[in-house]
Design a protein around this motif. Sequence first.
Motif, PDB file in Angstrom:
ATOM      1  N   GLY A   5      34.595  80.439  19.555  1.00  0.00           N
ATOM      2  CA  GLY A   5      33.658  78.698  19.273  1.00  0.00           C
ATOM      3  C   GLY A   5      33.576  78.126  20.427  1.00  0.00           C
ATOM      4  N   LEU A   6      34.513  78.874  21.978  1.00  0.00           N
ATOM      5  CA  LEU A   6      34.179  77.887  23.180  1.00  0.00           C
ATOM      6  C   LEU A   6      32.324  78.255  23.441  1.00  0.00           C
ATOM      7  CD1 LEU A   6      34.506  76.845  25.728  1.00  0.00           C
ATOM      8  CD2 LEU A   6      35.410  78.554  26.217  1.00  0.00           C
ATOM      9  N   SER A   7      31.985  79.783  23.473  1.00  0.00           N
ATOM     10  CA  SER A   7      30.226  79.311  23.466  1.00  0.00           C
ATOM     11  C   SER A   7      29.480  77.765  22.130  1.00  0.00           C
ATOM     12  CB  SER A   7      29.746  80.314  22.878  1.00  0.00           C
ATOM     13  OG  SER A   7      30.185  81.422  21.844  1.00  0.00           O
ATOM     14  N   VAL A   8      29.814  78.063  21.319  1.00  0.00           N
ATOM     15  CA  VAL A   8      29.632  76.916  20.028  1.00  0.00           C
ATOM     16  C   VAL A   8      29.367  76.065  20.285  1.00  0.00           C
ATOM     17  CG1 VAL A   8      29.419  76.156  18.072  1.00  0.00           C
ATOM     18  CG2 VAL A   8      29.641  78.804  18.008  1.00  0.00           C
ATOM     19  N   ALA A   9      30.967  75.129  20.614  1.00  0.00           N
ATOM     20  CA  ALA A   9      30.927  73.975  21.971  1.00  0.00           C
ATOM     21  C   ALA A   9      29.921  73.964  22.946  1.00  0.00           C
ATOM     22  CB  ALA A   9      32.477  74.198  22.228  1.00  0.00           C
ATOM     23  N   GLU A  10      30.177  74.955  24.143  1.00  0.00           N
ATOM     24  CA  GLU A  10      28.887  75.081  24.928  1.00  0.00           C
ATOM     25  C   GLU A  10      27.647  74.733  24.670  1.00  0.00           C
ATOM     26  OE1 GLU A  10      29.706  78.331  27.978  1.00  0.00           O
ATOM     27  OE2 GLU A  10      31.787  77.769  28.120  1.00  0.00           O
ATOM     28  N   HIS A  40      37.263  71.734  21.479  1.00  0.00           N
ATOM     29  CA  HIS A  40      36.240  71.912  22.675  1.00  0.00           C
ATOM     30  C   HIS A  40      35.655  70.869  22.655  1.00  0.00           C
ATOM     31  CE1 HIS A  40      38.315  75.894  24.518  1.00  0.00           C
ATOM     32  NE2 HIS A  40      38.539  76.584  23.130  1.00  0.00           N
ATOM     33  N   LEU A  41      34.778  70.566  21.718  1.00  0.00           N
ATOM     34  CA  LEU A  41      34.220  69.578  21.352  1.00  0.00           C
ATOM     35  C   LEU A  41      34.554  68.218  22.237  1.00  0.00           C
ATOM     36  CD1 LEU A  41      31.832  70.050  18.001  1.00  0.00           C
ATOM     37  CD2 LEU A  41      30.771  70.023  20.747  1.00  0.00           C
ATOM     38  N   HIS A 164      17.615  78.531  19.907  1.00  0.00           N
ATOM     39  CA  HIS A 164      18.078  79.184  20.158  1.00  0.00           C
ATOM     40  C   HIS A 164      19.095  79.698  20.872  1.00  0.00           C
ATOM     41  CE1 HIS A 164      18.135  83.921  18.051  1.00  0.00           C
ATOM     42  NE2 HIS A 164      19.450  83.188  18.142  1.00  0.00           N
ATOM     43  N   TYR A 165      20.380  79.609  20.560  1.00  0.00           N
ATOM     44  CA  TYR A 165      21.108  80.600  21.961  1.00  0.00           C
ATOM     45  C   TYR A 165      22.463  81.592  21.232  1.00  0.00           C
ATOM     46  CZ  TYR A 165      21.094  76.632  24.914  1.00  0.00           C
ATOM     47  OH  TYR A 165      21.290  75.393  26.092  1.00  0.00           O
ATOM     48  N   LEU A 166      22.779  82.761  22.386  1.00  0.00           N
ATOM     49  CA  LEU A 166      23.329  83.381  21.910  1.00  0.00           C
ATOM     50  C   LEU A 166      24.286  83.302  22.455  1.00  0.00           C
ATOM     51  CD1 LEU A 166      23.758  86.516  21.009  1.00  0.00           C
ATOM     52  CD2 LEU A 166      23.438  86.820  23.033  1.00  0.00           C
ATOM     53  N   SER A 188      29.016  81.403  32.383  1.00  0.00           N
ATOM     54  CA  SER A 188      28.405  80.688  30.813  1.00  0.00           C
ATOM     55  C   SER A 188      29.337  81.701  29.468  1.00  0.00           C
ATOM     56  CB  SER A 188      27.171  80.325  30.820  1.00  0.00           C
ATOM     57  OG  SER A 188      27.268  79.590  29.560  1.00  0.00           O
ATOM     58  N   ASN A 189      30.040  81.050  28.546  1.00  0.00           N
ATOM     59  CA  ASN A 189      29.774  81.542  27.317  1.00  0.00           C
ATOM     60  C   ASN A 189      28.965  82.333  25.877  1.00  0.00           C
ATOM     61  OD1 ASN A 189      32.164  83.156  28.091  1.00  0.00           O
ATOM     62  ND2 ASN A 189      32.783  81.005  27.876  1.00  0.00           N
ATOM     63  N   CYS A 190      27.155  80.946  26.862  1.00  0.00           N
ATOM     64  CA  CYS A 190      26.243  81.003  25.658  1.00  0.00           C
ATOM     65  C   CYS A 190      24.623  80.946  26.809  1.00  0.00           C
ATOM     66  CB  CYS A 190      26.464  79.527  25.444  1.00  0.00           C
ATOM     67  SG  CYS A 190      26.462  78.049  26.087  1.00  0.00           S
ATOM     68  N   ILE A 191      23.887  81.624  26.485  1.00  0.00           N
ATOM     69  CA  ILE A 191      22.445  81.265  26.776  1.00  0.00           C
ATOM     70  C   ILE A 191      21.795  81.346  26.217  1.00  0.00           C
ATOM     71  CG2 ILE A 191      22.567  83.833  26.906  1.00  0.00           C
ATOM     72  CD1 ILE A 191      21.284  84.375  28.926  1.00  0.00           C
ATOM     73  N   ARG A 192      20.786  80.813  25.928  1.00  0.00           N
ATOM     74  CA  ARG A 192      19.766  79.948  25.442  1.00  0.00           C
ATOM     75  C   ARG A 192      18.288  80.786  25.022  1.00  0.00           C
ATOM     76  NH1 ARG A 192      16.458  74.363  25.890  1.00  0.00           N
ATOM     77  NH2 ARG A 192      14.913  74.692  23.985  1.00  0.00           N
TER      78      ARG A 192
END
Length: 194
Positions: A5-10, A40-41, A164-166, A188-192
């Motif tokens: 969920g945090l990575s979705v919000a980030e 988180h949002l 597209h993010y991971l 970071s919990n996400c990467i483009r």
Amino acid sequence: MELAGLSVAESIAAEYKRGKVLLCIGPGNNGGDGLVAARHLTQFGFRPSLFYPVQPSKDLYKALMLQCTAFKIPVIQDLDAGLNECDLIVDAIFGFSFKGSPRAPFDKALLALRETDKPIVAVDIPSGWDVEAGDPQGTGIRPDMLISLTAPKLCASGFSGRFHYLGGRFVPPEMASAFGIPTYPDTSNCIRLA
């Protein structure tokens, strides 16, 4: 679920202006990711609301909903009104394990998402898509952003949106290397990806 969920919000915060976000929440783990993302949002300056028509009785989902209530995240009943009022939609209805045809009330919700002109963010896979085949008949939703969790699923090859993010940072380093999963930047919990 918390990291997902945090990575979705980030990921959302990296690409979209702060505004009203309608999160369409399903009864499983994908929906749980959406509930965490909503919290988180809020902390990131967005104004989320939830369309959550089927709320499971499991303690986990009750606790996640209690957290959303503590953050004063409203639950709406009228999906059409919610779609008209929001700036962005998050599809957290069905995940990769969903099979078959959607039943009420989600059949109508997916139809409404297919017909909207608002940008949609899909969590892990777009709801209604097959995890491997994607949407070969072209009848599914067309998200603007796909946030693949853990690793992109085969259906991601059919994604044609802008972002597209991971997300998640769930995979041990050796496994990530073996599967070609990129290294996340800094903390970071996400990467483009695209």
